[in-house]
Structures are given as structure tokens and as C-alpha cells.
Design an enzyme around this catalytic site. Structure first.
Site, PDB file in Angstrom:
ATOM      1  N   LYS A  96       0.862  -1.197   0.000  1.00  0.00           N
ATOM      2  CA  LYS A  96       0.000   0.000   0.000  1.00  0.00           C
ATOM      3  C   LYS A  96       0.887   1.231   0.000  1.00  0.00           C
ATOM      4  O   LYS A  96       0.652   2.193   0.760  1.00  0.00           O
ATOM      5  CB  LYS A  96      -0.927   0.047   1.225  1.00  0.00           C
ATOM      6  CG  LYS A  96      -1.771  -1.169   1.444  1.00  0.00           C
ATOM      7  CD  LYS A  96      -3.058  -1.140   0.646  1.00  0.00           C
ATOM      8  CE  LYS A  96      -4.009  -2.225   1.105  1.00  0.00           C
ATOM      9  NZ  LYS A  96      -3.487  -3.577   1.020  1.00  0.00           N
ATOM     10  N   ASP A 400      -1.160   6.315 -44.674  1.00  0.00           N
ATOM     11  CA  ASP A 400      -2.420   6.771 -44.070  1.00  0.00           C
ATOM     12  C   ASP A 400      -2.786   5.872 -42.898  1.00  0.00           C
ATOM     13  O   ASP A 400      -2.121   4.859 -42.664  1.00  0.00           O
ATOM     14  CB  ASP A 400      -3.536   6.806 -45.118  1.00  0.00           C
ATOM     15  CG  ASP A 400      -4.669   7.762 -44.723  1.00  0.00           C
ATOM     16  OD1 ASP A 400      -4.536   8.449 -43.680  1.00  0.00           O
ATOM     17  OD2 ASP A 400      -5.687   7.813 -45.434  1.00  0.00           O
ATOM     18  N   ASP A 401      -3.840   6.257 -42.156  1.00  0.00           N
ATOM     19  CA  ASP A 401      -4.184   5.500 -40.953  1.00  0.00           C
ATOM     20  C   ASP A 401      -5.068   4.288 -41.245  1.00  0.00           C
ATOM     21  O   ASP A 401      -4.746   3.163 -40.907  1.00  0.00           O
ATOM     22  CB  ASP A 401      -4.821   6.420 -39.899  1.00  0.00           C
ATOM     23  CG  ASP A 401      -5.925   7.317 -40.463  1.00  0.00           C
ATOM     24  OD1 ASP A 401      -6.242   7.192 -41.667  1.00  0.00           O
ATOM     25  OD2 ASP A 401      -6.458   8.153 -39.713  1.00  0.00           O
ATOM     26  N   LEU A 403      -7.989   2.403 -44.080  1.00  0.00           N
ATOM     27  CA  LEU A 403      -8.677   2.338 -45.376  1.00  0.00           C
ATOM     28  C   LEU A 403     -10.096   1.881 -45.138  1.00  0.00           C
ATOM     29  O   LEU A 403     -10.309   0.773 -44.644  1.00  0.00           O
ATOM     30  CB  LEU A 403      -8.036   1.269 -46.255  1.00  0.00           C
ATOM     31  CG  LEU A 403      -6.723   1.518 -46.964  1.00  0.00           C
ATOM     32  CD1 LEU A 403      -6.320   0.244 -47.713  1.00  0.00           C
ATOM     33  CD2 LEU A 403      -6.849   2.677 -47.943  1.00  0.00           C
ATOM     34  N   LYS A 407     -11.253   6.247 -50.434  1.00  0.00           N
ATOM     35  CA  LYS A 407     -11.474   7.541 -51.112  1.00  0.00           C
ATOM     36  C   LYS A 407     -10.413   8.575 -50.712  1.00  0.00           C
ATOM     37  O   LYS A 407      -9.767   9.161 -51.592  1.00  0.00           O
ATOM     38  CB  LYS A 407     -12.884   8.035 -50.758  1.00  0.00           C
ATOM     39  CG  LYS A 407     -13.329   9.285 -51.462  1.00  0.00           C
ATOM     40  CD  LYS A 407     -14.827   9.512 -51.201  1.00  0.00           C
ATOM     41  CE  LYS A 407     -15.279  10.860 -51.693  1.00  0.00           C
ATOM     42  NZ  LYS A 407     -15.035  11.947 -50.762  1.00  0.00           N
TER      43      LYS A 407
HETATM   44  O1  LIG Z   1     -13.042   4.188 -38.205  1.00  0.00           O
HETATM   45  C1  LIG Z   1     -12.641   5.129 -38.955  1.00  0.00           C
HETATM   46  C2  LIG Z   1     -13.132   5.366 -40.226  1.00  0.00           C
HETATM   47  C3  LIG Z   1     -12.663   6.408 -40.985  1.00  0.00           C
HETATM   48  N1  LIG Z   1     -11.704   7.207 -40.488  1.00  0.00           N
HETATM   49  C4  LIG Z   1     -11.217   8.344 -41.332  1.00  0.00           C
HETATM   50  O2  LIG Z   1     -11.640   8.145 -42.679  1.00  0.00           O
HETATM   51  C5  LIG Z   1     -10.543   7.875 -43.546  1.00  0.00           C
HETATM   52  C6  LIG Z   1     -10.707   6.602 -44.292  1.00  0.00           C
HETATM   53  O3  LIG Z   1     -11.923   6.545 -44.950  1.00  0.00           O
HETATM   54  P1  LIG Z   1     -11.992   6.294 -46.528  1.00  0.00           P
HETATM   55  O4  LIG Z   1     -13.432   5.915 -46.753  1.00  0.00           O
HETATM   56  O5  LIG Z   1     -11.029   5.188 -46.834  1.00  0.00           O
HETATM   57  O6  LIG Z   1     -11.640   7.581 -47.180  1.00  0.00           O
HETATM   58  C7  LIG Z   1      -9.330   7.754 -42.662  1.00  0.00           C
HETATM   59  O7  LIG Z   1      -8.208   8.336 -43.249  1.00  0.00           O
HETATM   60  C8  LIG Z   1      -9.728   8.469 -41.392  1.00  0.00           C
HETATM   61  O8  LIG Z   1      -9.404   9.813 -41.504  1.00  0.00           O
HETATM   62  C9  LIG Z   1     -11.210   6.989 -39.250  1.00  0.00           C
HETATM   63  O9  LIG Z   1     -10.319   7.697 -38.751  1.00  0.00           O
HETATM   64  N2  LIG Z   1     -11.682   5.948 -38.493  1.00  0.00           N
END
Ligand SMILES: O=c1ccn([C@@H]2O[C@H](COP(=O)(O)O)[C@@H](O)[C@H]2O)c(=O)[nH]1
Length: 477
Positions: A96, A400-401, A403, A407
Site C-alpha cells: 500500500k 495513411d491511418d 482504409l 477515397k
Molecule cells: O473508423 C474510422 C473510419 C474512418 N476514419 C477516417 O476516414 C478515412 C478513411 O476513410 P476512406 O473511406 O477510406 O476515405 C481515414 O483516413 C480516417 O481519416 C477513421 O479515422 N476511423
């Protein structure tokens, strides 16, 4: 092996949720151990307890205060106790500890010299106090959330019964460490208290205390405290039992009783009789640790979330939060790096805004120039579409984070291409699947992802972070 794995291995091996408190309390010592030398008598008693219980417990919990109260011989006795505990059984030192100023040195002593596996801490000094203990990645802490002492009610229940301080401690301490490193100590005779805490912290190990004080209703305690997998709750062996010369038989029957009730509860709670998940419980995902950490810091959420397209998904990923957690951020960068090192490119581009910190981190790590396509072009200044320097004809890898439809990443790639750059590869952390990589392929890009969304949900389900309902909702989407 870390504390969590060591504990779970013992829970499994001894089929036990029981832990034994090792308290050299002269007032509780059975008369058969009385002698001129009180330390020797206490030592014999503790050794007897360990030898009689080691096949039926998952952990031992020596109480530092009792050893300290005996002075220097008491601390020597603690060393003897620690040596007597079989090395495969985790030791939770009940200290503790509550002093911020001594936390660094105390953590070093208990974890590196005494080599205990976990420690109990008082929450009052906040996260600053806990961090020095959590920098030992194989070790764990248990935060004291509440005690059954009647006099403590005035504080613990403050300011209101609906929103008491002890629940605030549970909520707050969940942000201090991962479930593998931070458990909760809950002293209560009231199963409702335990159930409320379990509701707030479904993923935490709860070390129950004082449950026997008013003649425990074991079934109620287990129903309230077990997690959805039927574990996650450590039950103390009653103090009176530790004085019995028939300790081994008594603990064995308690052990059997608990397992019987536990099996009944698991059976009663298995509402899903026809559905079987296709998750293979034997295979641990190589990124399991990272997935769990991302979940725990709130990057992966389950519920109904509307996407940019208007579609409703049963989850939402917010990787933007990783920048506030350097340790997780670092691991995410390493995972991207593993993919990038096999690709050929001159420059790296991040897609604003979410992926700019990641792209920056990778550019620094790989010593690779970075650029980014602007989301909106400014009506003043340079009016550049692409920020950073580049030469037309160069190859750019896009980072990117996540997909979803592809888009946003393809729009970014097109902006780079319209400036004369070549984009062949797109690297993301999470692939939503459902054909998005094929869509990239049809547009001339190779898609690479660290993880797929189903790998994430399978791992979270397997680790007990999400329940059947959340897992099913995902699989049906
Ligand atoms: O769970 C999610 C969903 C989307 N995002 C954001 O959207 C884009 C990806 O979406 P697309 O349809 O492929 O353009 C992604 O870059 C995030 O900004 C998210 O963060 N989390």
C-alpha cells in the site's frame, strides 16, 4: 515472463483463483508455533502455509507492514518468505505504498532486489506515483480502490452514493496503465460494490479482499466479480484457515467449491448456445500487445458509428490519439517501418490531418524526405497543393491511418500524381477489408496494411476486451 502471464499460467495450472496472504502477525500465530524466538515461530508457520497451499493457489501476497513491524529481523524474515515461495508462483507485495518521493527507489528495491512480481499502491498521489512502478514492463501494480473498513465510508462514498470517490478511483486508474500491468484491489463484503466495479472495469484483474468478514456468499461474490471469461478475480484464502493444522485439506475443499460455482456461473451465462466463434484460442496474434494497448488508450471503439459515407459501422478507429502516448506511437511506427523497409520510394507522403504525425515520425526514423498533399488549397500565400520540396518523376509512398472506402487516400495520391509524382504503394495501419485493397489495385496502387480489422476484433475478443455481442455485431456487419 511478465506478471500477467505468470499469474494466468498459475490460474490455469492450479485451476485456482485463490491467493494466500502471508502475514507474520504474532496475534494470529497458532499456539503450536509459540517459542522464545518469535521470529523463528512465525517463520515456521509461514513455511508451513506455503508448503500446504502451493498446489492450490495462483499467487502469494506477503503484507509488508507485518514484516516491517518486526524490525530488522522482520525484513530478514521477508527475505526468507520470498525464497520459500516457489519461483513459478507470482508474489504480490502488499505494501500500500503511498509516498511519491520514495516511489522510484522503492520500485527499484522491490522489483529488482526483492524480485516481487507486483505491488499494491495507494491511489492518492495519482499517476505520478504509479509510473515509477510501471516502467518495469514485467511487473504490475494493484491500486487500492476501496476497503471494507466502516470508518472509510465517509471518504469512499463521498460525495454521493451515485458517484462515490472509490468509483472515481477505478475510472481514473484505468488510464494509468494497461490491464496487464494495473489491477484493482477491492476490499468489500458487499457483492454489489464488486459488481459495480466489474461493470466499470471489465478488463481488469480484481484482487478481492475482506470478503469473508461477514461470512461470504461465495456465489454472489463470484457472480459479481468474475469477468466474461470466468476469471480475472483473485479470491483470498480466509485468514482463520491459515492457522489450521489441516490447511491443505481445507484449502483443497475451498478450491473445489470455488471451481464448482465458477463452472456453474460460466454455464449459466453462456447464453449463446448455437453460435461458435471461429477464433482459434491457441494462436496469439504477433501484434496482440499493440492491439490491446490501442484498445486501452481508446483508439478502437465499439458502438454504432456513422462514417463519412453515411454507412453505420459497429466500430470506430481513432488513431489520432496515438500522438498522446509516445510508447504506443513508437510501436505503431515500428509496425509501419516493417512494411516500408521492403518498398522502393524516394519520398514519403502523409494524408492530412490524421496521418501527418505518423508520416513525420517515419520520415525522421527512415531519414527520408516527406511531403504532403494539402486537404484544402489556401486562397493566399503560395497556394501550393503539395507542401514540401520534391522533383517530378520521383516515387512517393503514401502513408495513411485506415482504409475504409479508400477515397481519402486515393484523392491524396491523385494530387501527388497531378504534380508529376509517381505513387505505387499505399501503406496504412488498418485495412477495413471488404474489397478496399482490390479497389486500390484497380486504380493502380498496391495497398499494404499492418493489421486488418478482423485481426483486431478477433484479438480483442480472444483477450476478453470485447464481449460476444460486440464481436457478433462486427461479424454480422
Ligand atoms: O473508423 C474510422 C473510419 C474512418 N476514419 C477516417 O476516414 C478515412 C478513411 O476513410 P476512406 O473511406 O477510406 O476515405 C481515414 O483516413 C480516417 O481519416 C477513421 O479515422 N476511423
Amino acid at each position: 515472463m511478465n506478471f500477467f502471464d505468470k499469474l494466468n499460467r498459475n490460474i490455469l495450472q492450479n485451476q485456482s483463483l485463490l491467493f494466500v496472504g502471508l502475514d507474520p502477525n504474532p496475534e494470529m500465530m497458532p499456539t503450536r508455533y509459540e517459542s522464545e524466538d518469535i521470529i523463528a515461530g512465525l517463520g515456521e508457520w509461514l513455511e508451513f502455509i506455503i508448503s500446504q497451499t502451493s498446489d492450490f493457489v495462483c499467487a502469494y501476497k506477503p503484507t509488508l507492514g507485518f514484516y516491517e513491524a518486526l524490525g530488522i529481523p522482520g525484513l530478514q524474515l521477508l527475505q526468507k518468505t520470498l525464497t520459500a515461495i516457489p519461483s513459478h508462483i507470482p508474489v504480490i507485495l502488499d505494501a500500500k505504498h503511498s509516498d511519491l518521493n520514495t516511489s522510484n527507489i522503492f520500485a527499484r528495491t522491490v522489483f529488482t532486489e526483492w524480485q516481487v512480481d507486483a505491488i499494491t499502491l495507494s491511489p492518492y498521489t495519482g499517476q505520478d506515483h504509479v509510473v515509477p512502478f510501471l516502467v518495469y514492463p514485467d511487473k504490475a501494480v494493484f491500486i487500492l480502490c476501496c476497503t471494507s473498513n466502516p470508518g472509510a465510508e465517509a471518504l469512499q462514498q463521498y460525495p454521493t452514493k451515485e458517484s462515490p470517490l472509490y468509483l472515481q478511483i477505478v475510472k481514473e486508474s484505468k488510464n494509468w496503465g494497461t490491464p496487464e500491468q494495473l489491477g484493482l484491489e477491492v476490499g468489500t463484503t458487499n457483492s454489489e460494490v464488486l459488481a459495480t466495479i466489474r461493470g466499470i472495469a471489465p478488463e481488469r484483474i480484481i484482487m478481492a479482499r475482506s470478503i469473508w468478514a461477514e461470512g461470504a456468499n461465495l456465489r454472489q461474490i463470484l457472480e459479481a466479480g468474475l469477468n466474461t471469461n470466468g476469471d480475472g478475480l483473485l479470491i483470498p484464502v480466509p485468514q482463520d484457515m491459515l492457522g489450521s493444522p489441516q490447511l491443505s485439506q481445507e484449502i483443497q475443499s475451498l478450491h473445489t467449491e470455488i471451481n464448482q460455482i465458477k463452472t456453474e456461473i460460466i454455464h449459466e451465462n453462456s447464453t449463446c448456445s448455437v453460435w461458435f466463434s471461429d477464433v482459434c484460442l491457441l494462436n496469439q496474434h504477433p501484434q496482440q500487445n499493440l492491439i490491446l494497448q490501442l484498445y486501452d488508450i481508446g483508439c478502437i471503439m465499439f458502438g454504432n458509428f456513422v462514417q463519412a459515407s453515411g454507412a453505420v459501422f459497429p466500430y470506430y478507429i481513432d488513431l489520432r490519439k496515438i500522438i498522446s502516448n509516445p510508447q504506443v506511437f513508437n510501436q505503431v511506427l515500428t509496425a509501419y517501418e516493417e512494411i516500408l523497409k521492403n518498398l522502393n520510394f524516394d519520398r514519403l507522403a502523409g494524408i492530412p490531418y490524421g496521418s501527418l504525425p505518423t508520416a513525420t515520425g517515419l520520415a525522421l526514423r527512415l531519414n527520408c524526405p516527406m511531403i504532403f498533399p494539402r486537404k484544402e488549397v489556401k486562397a493566399h500565400g503560395t497556394r501550393r497543393v503539395i507542401e514540401g520540396n520534391f522533383h517530378p518523376g520521383e516515387i512517393v509512398v503514401v502513408v495513411d491511418d485506415i482504409l475504409i472506402s479508400g477515397k481519402s487516400v486515393m484523392e491524396g495520391a491523385e494530387k501527388l500524381e497531378s504534380a508529376g509524382l509517381n505513387v505505387n504503394d499505399i501503406v496504412v495501419f488498418i485495412d477495413h477489408e471488404q474489397g478496399v485493397k482490390d479497389r486500390l489495385q484497380q486504380n493502380g496502387y498496391r495497398g499494404h496494411a499492418v493489421l486488418t480489422i478482423s485481426e483486431i476484433t478477433n484479438t480483442l475478443y480472444q483477450a476478453g476486451r470485447i464481449n460476444d455481442e460486440q464481436f457478433l455485431a462486427f461479424n454480422e456487419s
